[in-house]
Design a protein around this motif. Structure first.
Motif, PDB file in Angstrom:
ATOM      1  N   GLN A 103      20.160  -9.732  62.908  1.00 52.36           N
ATOM      2  CA  GLN A 103      18.716  -9.550  62.747  1.00 52.36           C
ATOM      3  C   GLN A 103      18.342  -8.691  61.546  1.00 52.36           C
ATOM      4  N   SER A 104      18.946  -7.525  61.423  1.00 48.18           N
ATOM      5  CA  SER A 104      18.551  -6.631  60.330  1.00 48.18           C
ATOM      6  C   SER A 104      19.768  -5.991  59.659  1.00 48.18           C
ATOM      7  N   THR A 121      21.953  -1.868  56.725  1.00 46.73           N
ATOM      8  CA  THR A 121      20.687  -2.291  57.310  1.00 46.73           C
ATOM      9  C   THR A 121      19.822  -2.941  56.229  1.00 46.73           C
ATOM     10  N   ASP A 122      18.737  -3.545  56.652  1.00 48.59           N
ATOM     11  CA  ASP A 122      17.814  -4.171  55.717  1.00 48.59           C
ATOM     12  C   ASP A 122      17.246  -3.156  54.725  1.00 48.59           C
TER      13      ASP A 122
END
Length: 128
Positions: A63-64, A10-11
């Motif tokens: 997206q993330s 994840t980010d």
């Protein structure tokens, strides 16, 4: 031979790993150069020391989500990733430890931090 380590994260995990890895590599004497990226965001990092060259590439996977790719032709990268992760986790825990009253389970966190720091304590290339 190419050494590599690759993971999708994840980010938040990307940010934590990159910060830990940059700090760790500086601590073991690698020179750092950031490369590329759009609008000021870095997509790749290179680290050099003597004949060793290591690259950390960050690829967006949605997206993330990000794919982190650590590679080198000359330096085994898995020990570097393990060291950076354990040091990063230990650093993350320190502020929480410092906020605990001494009578609470501070000893458990101190022990955990020490075990993390000791887990992979050799510099790249050291035999053990």
């Amino acid at each position: 031979m190419t050494y590599s380590y690759e993971v999708e994260v994840t980010d938040e995990h990307r940010e934590m790993f990159v910060r830990s890895f940059l700090r760790y590599m500086e601590g073991v004497g690698f020179a750092h150069m950031s490369i590329g990226g759009r609008l000021g965001a870095y997509a790749s990092h290179e680290f050099r020391r003597d004949e060793g060259l290591i690259s950390l590439t960050l690829l967006a996977e949605g997206q993330s989500r990000f794919r982190l790719v650590l590679q080198s032709e000359t330096v085994p990268v898995l020990p570097l990733a393990l060291d950076a992760m354990t040091e990063g986790l230990a650093d993350f825990l320190v502020p929480f430890l410092e906020a605990l009253p001494p009578e609470l389970s501070q000893n458990a966190l101190i022990s955990l931090i020490q075990r993390l720091r000791d887990a992979f304590s050799k510099a790249p290339g050291e035999e053990g």
